[in-house]
Design a protein around this motif. Sequence first.
Motif, short mmCIF file in Angstrom:
data_model
loop_
_atom_site.label_atom_id
_atom_site.label_comp_id
_atom_site.label_asym_id
_atom_site.label_seq_id
_atom_site.Cartn_x
_atom_site.Cartn_y
_atom_site.Cartn_z
N ARG A 260 -10.33 -12.73 -15.33
CA ARG A 260 -10.63 -11.74 -14.30
C ARG A 260 -11.48 -12.35 -13.19
NH1 ARG A 260 -11.25 -8.82 -18.97
NH2 ARG A 260 -9.68 -7.21 -19.23
N HIS A 261 -11.09 -12.04 -11.96
CA HIS A 261 -11.88 -12.36 -10.77
C HIS A 261 -12.16 -11.04 -10.08
CE1 HIS A 261 -13.05 -13.93 -6.88
NE2 HIS A 261 -12.12 -13.16 -6.35
N PHE A 262 -13.44 -10.68 -9.98
CA PHE A 262 -13.79 -9.43 -9.32
C PHE A 262 -13.79 -9.62 -7.82
CE2 PHE A 262 -15.36 -8.68 -13.59
CZ PHE A 262 -14.86 -7.41 -13.81
N ILE A 263 -13.17 -8.68 -7.13
CA ILE A 263 -13.04 -8.74 -5.67
C ILE A 263 -14.25 -8.04 -5.07
CG2 ILE A 263 -11.59 -8.17 -3.70
CD1 ILE A 263 -9.21 -8.11 -5.69
N ASP A 264 -15.21 -8.86 -4.63
CA ASP A 264 -16.41 -8.34 -3.99
C ASP A 264 -16.54 -8.95 -2.60
OD1 ASP A 264 -17.16 -10.95 -4.55
OD2 ASP A 264 -18.61 -10.41 -6.09
N GLU A 265 -17.73 -8.86 -2.00
CA GLU A 265 -17.92 -9.36 -0.63
C GLU A 265 -17.72 -10.87 -0.53
OE1 GLU A 265 -20.68 -7.69 -2.23
OE2 GLU A 265 -19.78 -5.79 -1.65
N GLU A 266 -17.98 -11.61 -1.61
CA GLU A 266 -17.86 -13.06 -1.59
C GLU A 266 -16.47 -13.56 -1.99
OE1 GLU A 266 -20.95 -14.63 -4.04
OE2 GLU A 266 -22.53 -13.59 -2.95
N SER A 267 -15.62 -12.67 -2.43
CA SER A 267 -14.29 -13.05 -2.90
C SER A 267 -13.37 -13.42 -1.74
CB SER A 267 -13.67 -11.88 -3.68
OG SER A 267 -12.32 -12.14 -3.95
N PRO A 268 -12.56 -14.46 -1.89
CA PRO A 268 -11.59 -14.79 -0.84
C PRO A 268 -10.47 -13.75 -0.74
CG PRO A 268 -11.37 -16.30 -2.69
CD PRO A 268 -12.56 -15.45 -2.97
N LEU A 269 -10.36 -12.84 -1.73
CA LEU A 269 -9.37 -11.76 -1.67
C LEU A 269 -9.91 -10.51 -0.98
CD1 LEU A 269 -7.81 -11.99 -5.25
CD2 LEU A 269 -6.72 -12.56 -3.09
N ASN A 270 -11.19 -10.52 -0.65
CA ASN A 270 -11.83 -9.35 -0.03
C ASN A 270 -11.14 -9.03 1.31
OD1 ASN A 270 -13.62 -7.25 0.37
ND2 ASN A 270 -15.13 -8.57 1.37
N GLY A 271 -10.70 -7.78 1.44
CA GLY A 271 -10.07 -7.33 2.67
C GLY A 271 -8.60 -7.67 2.82
N LEU A 272 -8.00 -8.29 1.82
CA LEU A 272 -6.58 -8.65 1.89
C LEU A 272 -5.75 -7.61 1.15
CD1 LEU A 272 -6.61 -12.49 1.19
CD2 LEU A 272 -6.43 -11.35 3.39
N ASP A 273 -4.81 -6.99 1.85
CA ASP A 273 -3.86 -6.10 1.19
C ASP A 273 -2.55 -6.86 1.03
OD1 ASP A 273 -2.88 -6.21 3.76
OD2 ASP A 273 -3.03 -4.06 4.16
N GLU A 274 -1.52 -6.17 0.56
CA GLU A 274 -0.23 -6.84 0.30
C GLU A 274 0.32 -7.53 1.55
OE1 GLU A 274 2.79 -4.94 -2.32
OE2 GLU A 274 1.34 -3.28 -2.33
N GLN A 275 0.28 -6.83 2.69
CA GLN A 275 0.84 -7.40 3.92
C GLN A 275 0.02 -8.59 4.41
OE1 GLN A 275 3.82 -6.54 5.21
NE2 GLN A 275 3.53 -8.34 6.50
N ALA A 276 -1.30 -8.48 4.34
CA ALA A 276 -2.16 -9.59 4.78
C ALA A 276 -1.95 -10.82 3.88
CB ALA A 276 -3.62 -9.16 4.76
N MET A 277 -1.75 -10.58 2.57
CA MET A 277 -1.50 -11.70 1.67
C MET A 277 -0.17 -12.38 2.00
SD MET A 277 -2.95 -10.23 -1.93
CE MET A 277 -2.95 -11.75 -2.83
#
Length: 183
Positions: A104-121
């Motif tokens: 598990r990787h928690f998506i928080d403010e420091e996560s590189p996934l923060n703010g990325l939705d399906e389209q942005a990914m």
Amino acid sequence: LVTIQMYLGMLMLVIITGLFYARFARPSARVIFSDSAIISHYNNSPCFVFRVANARLNQIIEARMTLTLTKNVTSDEGETSRKLYQMKLENDYSPLFALSWSIRHFIDEESPLNGLDEQAMKDKQVVIFASLSGMDDTFSQTITARSVYRYDEIVYNKRFKDILLWKDNAMHIDLKGIHAMQD
């Protein structure tokens, strides 16, 4: 002359046997990664999760998992390049990896996934590399296993089905169900 030939023949037999044994006796990781990763909530926090399982009957000791995210980044000047980001894990170490492990990787403010939705990914061509390393308990040699999760292999708002079973007072694993998900 016959004695020298005999010694050379035995020496060649020992060398060839040793080379074949060294080649085929090396441990190979039989680690199964789930086909897809999931982005959902765990304990009311958004997280990226996937599952790994050890398909051999032995154990992997001192197992370590690393996750690296890569995505397209555009500079202020308009130049596009790929950038690597290390992903912090809930638990990146297992002293004894025998059955399965949910990473598990928690998506928080420091996560590189923060703010990325399906389209942005999809737009940034996100790819996540998972790498497992550890010591094979049988051969006492280091083994590694790797997997890649592209943006189109990430499923949203699902959960993995339980694959650990109690049978005859022992825990067993259903490896066929490692990819199975539920709502």
